[in-house]
Design a protein around this motif. Structure first.
Motif, PDB file in Angstrom:
ATOM      1  N   GLY A 233       0.779  -1.228   0.000  1.00 23.23           N
ATOM      2  CA  GLY A 233       0.000   0.000   0.000  1.00 23.23           C
ATOM      3  C   GLY A 233       0.814   1.283   0.000  1.00 23.23           C
ATOM      4  O   GLY A 233       0.245   2.377   0.070  1.00 23.23           O
ATOM      5  N   ALA A 234       2.139   1.183  -0.090  1.00 21.12           N
ATOM      6  CA  ALA A 234       2.987   2.382  -0.045  1.00 21.12           C
ATOM      7  C   ALA A 234       2.918   3.160  -1.358  1.00 21.12           C
ATOM      8  O   ALA A 234       2.669   2.601  -2.420  1.00 21.12           O
ATOM      9  CB  ALA A 234       4.436   1.988   0.244  1.00 21.12           C
ATOM     10  N   ASN A 235       3.140   4.467  -1.258  1.00 23.83           N
ATOM     11  CA  ASN A 235       3.216   5.304  -2.460  1.00 23.83           C
ATOM     12  C   ASN A 235       4.678   5.389  -2.890  1.00 23.83           C
ATOM     13  O   ASN A 235       5.475   6.110  -2.291  1.00 23.83           O
ATOM     14  CB  ASN A 235       2.673   6.701  -2.186  1.00 23.83           C
ATOM     15  CG  ASN A 235       2.706   7.573  -3.438  1.00 23.83           C
ATOM     16  OD1 ASN A 235       2.975   7.086  -4.534  1.00 23.83           O
ATOM     17  ND2 ASN A 235       2.438   8.853  -3.282  1.00 23.83           N
ATOM     18  N   LEU A 236       5.026   4.609  -3.918  1.00 24.29           N
ATOM     19  CA  LEU A 236       6.389   4.540  -4.423  1.00 24.29           C
ATOM     20  C   LEU A 236       6.470   5.059  -5.855  1.00 24.29           C
ATOM     21  O   LEU A 236       7.321   4.644  -6.630  1.00 24.29           O
ATOM     22  CB  LEU A 236       6.886   3.095  -4.354  1.00 24.29           C
ATOM     23  CG  LEU A 236       7.107   2.552  -2.937  1.00 24.29           C
ATOM     24  CD1 LEU A 236       7.051   1.032  -2.929  1.00 24.29           C
ATOM     25  CD2 LEU A 236       8.445   3.024  -2.382  1.00 24.29           C
ATOM     26  N   GLU A 237       5.580   5.973  -6.185  1.00 27.76           N
ATOM     27  CA  GLU A 237       5.564   6.515  -7.539  1.00 27.76           C
ATOM     28  C   GLU A 237       6.911   7.159  -7.876  1.00 27.76           C
ATOM     29  O   GLU A 237       7.465   7.933  -7.107  1.00 27.76           O
ATOM     30  CB  GLU A 237       4.452   7.559  -7.673  1.00 27.76           C
ATOM     31  CG  GLU A 237       4.245   8.054  -9.089  1.00 27.76           C
ATOM     32  CD  GLU A 237       3.029   8.964  -9.202  1.00 27.76           C
ATOM     33  OE1 GLU A 237       2.728   9.389 -10.333  1.00 27.76           O
ATOM     34  OE2 GLU A 237       2.389   9.244  -8.171  1.00 27.76           O
ATOM     35  N   ARG A 238       7.470   6.741  -9.012  1.00 28.08           N
ATOM     36  CA  ARG A 238       8.762   7.235  -9.517  1.00 28.08           C
ATOM     37  C   ARG A 238       9.927   6.907  -8.580  1.00 28.08           C
ATOM     38  O   ARG A 238      10.998   7.513  -8.668  1.00 28.08           O
ATOM     39  CB  ARG A 238       8.720   8.738  -9.799  1.00 28.08           C
ATOM     40  CG  ARG A 238       7.676   9.164 -10.818  1.00 28.08           C
ATOM     41  CD  ARG A 238       7.734  10.670 -11.066  1.00 28.08           C
ATOM     42  NE  ARG A 238       7.786  11.441  -9.829  1.00 28.08           N
ATOM     43  CZ  ARG A 238       6.729  11.695  -9.063  1.00 28.08           C
ATOM     44  NH1 ARG A 238       5.536  11.254  -9.402  1.00 28.08           N
ATOM     45  NH2 ARG A 238       6.850  12.398  -7.969  1.00 28.08           N
TER      46      ARG A 238
ATOM     47  N   ASN B 282       1.758   1.626  -4.997  1.00 25.85           N
ATOM     48  CA  ASN B 282       1.793   2.471  -6.186  1.00 25.85           C
ATOM     49  C   ASN B 282       3.236   2.596  -6.653  1.00 25.85           C
ATOM     50  O   ASN B 282       4.046   3.285  -6.033  1.00 25.85           O
ATOM     51  CB  ASN B 282       1.224   3.856  -5.876  1.00 25.85           C
ATOM     52  CG  ASN B 282       1.286   4.788  -7.083  1.00 25.85           C
ATOM     53  OD1 ASN B 282       1.591   4.367  -8.195  1.00 25.85           O
ATOM     54  ND2 ASN B 282       1.008   6.067  -6.863  1.00 25.85           N
ATOM     55  N   LEU B 283       3.561   1.892  -7.765  1.00 29.91           N
ATOM     56  CA  LEU B 283       4.909   1.912  -8.326  1.00 29.91           C
ATOM     57  C   LEU B 283       4.892   2.471  -9.748  1.00 29.91           C
ATOM     58  O   LEU B 283       5.745   2.144 -10.567  1.00 29.91           O
ATOM     59  CB  LEU B 283       5.489   0.502  -8.331  1.00 29.91           C
ATOM     60  CG  LEU B 283       5.919  -0.061  -6.966  1.00 29.91           C
ATOM     61  CD1 LEU B 283       5.862  -1.579  -6.960  1.00 29.91           C
ATOM     62  CD2 LEU B 283       7.329   0.406  -6.614  1.00 29.91           C
ATOM     63  N   GLN B 284       3.945   3.343 -10.014  1.00 31.21           N
ATOM     64  CA  GLN B 284       3.839   3.906 -11.359  1.00 31.21           C
ATOM     65  C   GLN B 284       5.097   4.713 -11.696  1.00 31.21           C
ATOM     66  O   GLN B 284       5.537   5.565 -10.919  1.00 31.21           O
ATOM     67  CB  GLN B 284       2.598   4.794 -11.456  1.00 31.21           C
ATOM     68  CG  GLN B 284       1.291   4.036 -11.291  1.00 31.21           C
ATOM     69  CD  GLN B 284       0.091   4.936 -11.442  1.00 31.21           C
ATOM     70  OE1 GLN B 284      -0.399   5.160 -12.545  1.00 31.21           O
ATOM     71  NE2 GLN B 284      -0.400   5.473 -10.332  1.00 31.21           N
ATOM     72  N   GLY B 285       5.683   4.401 -12.838  1.00 29.87           N
ATOM     73  CA  GLY B 285       6.873   5.114 -13.268  1.00 29.87           C
ATOM     74  C   GLY B 285       8.118   4.781 -12.473  1.00 29.87           C
ATOM     75  O   GLY B 285       9.147   5.448 -12.618  1.00 29.87           O
ATOM     76  N   ALA B 286       8.069   3.751 -11.638  1.00 31.34           N
ATOM     77  CA  ALA B 286       9.225   3.392 -10.812  1.00 31.34           C
ATOM     78  C   ALA B 286      10.312   2.727 -11.653  1.00 31.34           C
ATOM     79  O   ALA B 286      10.054   2.165 -12.713  1.00 31.34           O
ATOM     80  CB  ALA B 286       8.798   2.462  -9.684  1.00 31.34           C
TER      81      ALA B 286
ATOM     82  N   ARG C  41       0.292  -1.151  -8.688  1.00 30.66           N
ATOM     83  CA  ARG C  41       0.179  -0.313  -9.876  1.00 30.66           C
ATOM     84  C   ARG C  41       1.583  -0.010 -10.397  1.00 30.66           C
ATOM     85  O   ARG C  41       2.352   0.706  -9.766  1.00 30.66           O
ATOM     86  CB  ARG C  41      -0.556   0.981  -9.539  1.00 30.66           C
ATOM     87  CG  ARG C  41      -2.049   0.777  -9.283  1.00 30.66           C
ATOM     88  CD  ARG C  41      -2.700   2.034  -8.721  1.00 30.66           C
ATOM     89  NE  ARG C  41      -2.326   2.231  -7.325  1.00 30.66           N
ATOM     90  CZ  ARG C  41      -2.527   3.355  -6.648  1.00 30.66           C
ATOM     91  NH1 ARG C  41      -3.060   4.411  -7.250  1.00 30.66           N
ATOM     92  NH2 ARG C  41      -2.194   3.440  -5.377  1.00 30.66           N
ATOM     93  N   LEU C  42       1.889  -0.594 -11.568  1.00 33.31           N
ATOM     94  CA  LEU C  42       3.221  -0.488 -12.152  1.00 33.31           C
ATOM     95  C   LEU C  42       3.176   0.068 -13.574  1.00 33.31           C
ATOM     96  O   LEU C  42       4.092  -0.154 -14.361  1.00 33.31           O
ATOM     97  CB  LEU C  42       3.896  -1.857 -12.159  1.00 33.31           C
ATOM     98  CG  LEU C  42       4.284  -2.419 -10.780  1.00 33.31           C
ATOM     99  CD1 LEU C  42       3.948  -3.888 -10.685  1.00 33.31           C
ATOM    100  CD2 LEU C  42       5.770  -2.212 -10.531  1.00 33.31           C
ATOM    101  N   ALA C  43       2.127   0.788 -13.903  1.00 33.13           N
ATOM    102  CA  ALA C  43       2.002   1.349 -15.250  1.00 33.13           C
ATOM    103  C   ALA C  43       3.209   2.234 -15.554  1.00 33.13           C
ATOM    104  O   ALA C  43       3.569   3.113 -14.772  1.00 33.13           O
ATOM    105  CB  ALA C  43       0.708   2.158 -15.374  1.00 33.13           C
ATOM    106  N   GLY C  44       3.842   1.963 -16.691  1.00 35.99           N
ATOM    107  CA  GLY C  44       4.984   2.773 -17.102  1.00 35.99           C
ATOM    108  C   GLY C  44       6.261   2.504 -16.331  1.00 35.99           C
ATOM    109  O   GLY C  44       7.263   3.202 -16.534  1.00 35.99           O
TER     110      GLY C  44
END
Length: 267
Positions: free
Chosen positions: A105-110, A127-131, A147-150
């Motif tokens: 559940g962590a916010n790891l965006e980018r 949230n791993l979007q753009g990571a 969530r790993l989009a991109g």
């Protein structure tokens, strides 16, 4: 008299200059033994936005829900820590050790996980979007519903990991090790999985619209009811190695192998 006085004056200047020359290397030596950056000193800093724990030993921490946006953990040891629901957008973990750490559940965006070691790490619902996970070694980890989009997972090792229900739309998984990975109900539309190892992986219920499978290794890969009609780079040789069923949808120019369904599909 003038000659002697001049000599003494010149001699004193030479001594002062010589002393200055001796002091400079000593000063440099003192500078070189001092800590060069904030990493070591920051190991005692409290968790918070932008904290720098580079190279620090921080195993078994409980930081669930903490805000550490933009924090730096490069080369740090964070094994068996609890970072569930933490705010870690833009954080850097380059070369860190995160084995058995919870990021649920962590916010790891980018966030940057390049060259991270993290076996059995949990990113459930994160949230791993753009990571960036290039060269990350995270075998047997769980990315269920993440969530790993991109995201960039190129050249990563993710054998036996779980991506059930995850969103990998447009993600880069090229040259990745994905043997025995579960992609059940996973969104892989537009993803680049070229040159990757998908041996015995489960793609049976994945969304594969426009997925790039160029030169992917599909030995006993479970295709089930997958729709491969829009897959890019898929060849007959790849299908002959894979395990499909009568429900598998293929591109118009490829044929269903006579060996389908496979006899031994044990995972």
């Amino acid at each position: 008299m003038h000659f002697d006085q001049g000599c003494r004056t010149q001699h004193g200047a030479d001594r002062a200059l010589s002393a200055g020359r001796l002091l400079l290397p000593a000063g440099l030596a003192l500078f070189l033994v001092l800590p060069l950056g904030p990493a070591e000193a920051g190991c005692q800093d409290s968790p918070g936005p932008g904290v720098n724990w580079t190279g620090c030993s921080k195993a078994r921490l409980i930081l669930s829900g903490d805000d550490m946006t933009g924090a730096v953990f490069n080369g740090a040891s964070l094994g068996a820590s609890d970072l569930a629901n933490a705010g870690l957008a833009g954080a850097s973990f380059v070369g860190a050790e995160v084995t058995r750490t919870r990021f649920d559940g962590a916010n790891l965006e980018r966030a940057n996980f390049e060259k991270v070691m993290g076996w059995r790490t949990s990113f459930v619902g994160a949230n791993l979007q753009g990571a960036n996970l290039v060269f990350a070694d995270m075998s047997r980890s769980s990315f269920a519903k993440a969530r790993l989009a991109g995201a960039n997972l190129s050249k990563s090792e993710l054998n036996r990991s779980d991506f059930t229900g995850a969103d990998l739309t447009g993600a880069d998984l090229s040259k990745a090790e994905l043997a025995r990975v579960s992609f059940q109900n996973t969104k892989l539309s537009g993803a680049n999985v070229s040159f990757s190892n998908l041996a015995r992986a489960d793609l049976s219920t994945a969304d594969l619209k426009g997925v790039n499978l160029t030169r992917s290794y599909l030995f006993l890969t479970q295709l089930g009811a997958a729709d491969l009609s829009g897959a890019v780079g898929l060849t007959q040789m790849q299908l002959d190695m894979a395990c499909g069923t009568v429900q598998t949808k293929l591109p118009a120019d490829l044929a269903r192998p006579a060996s389908w369904p496979c006899g031994d599909t044990e995972q």
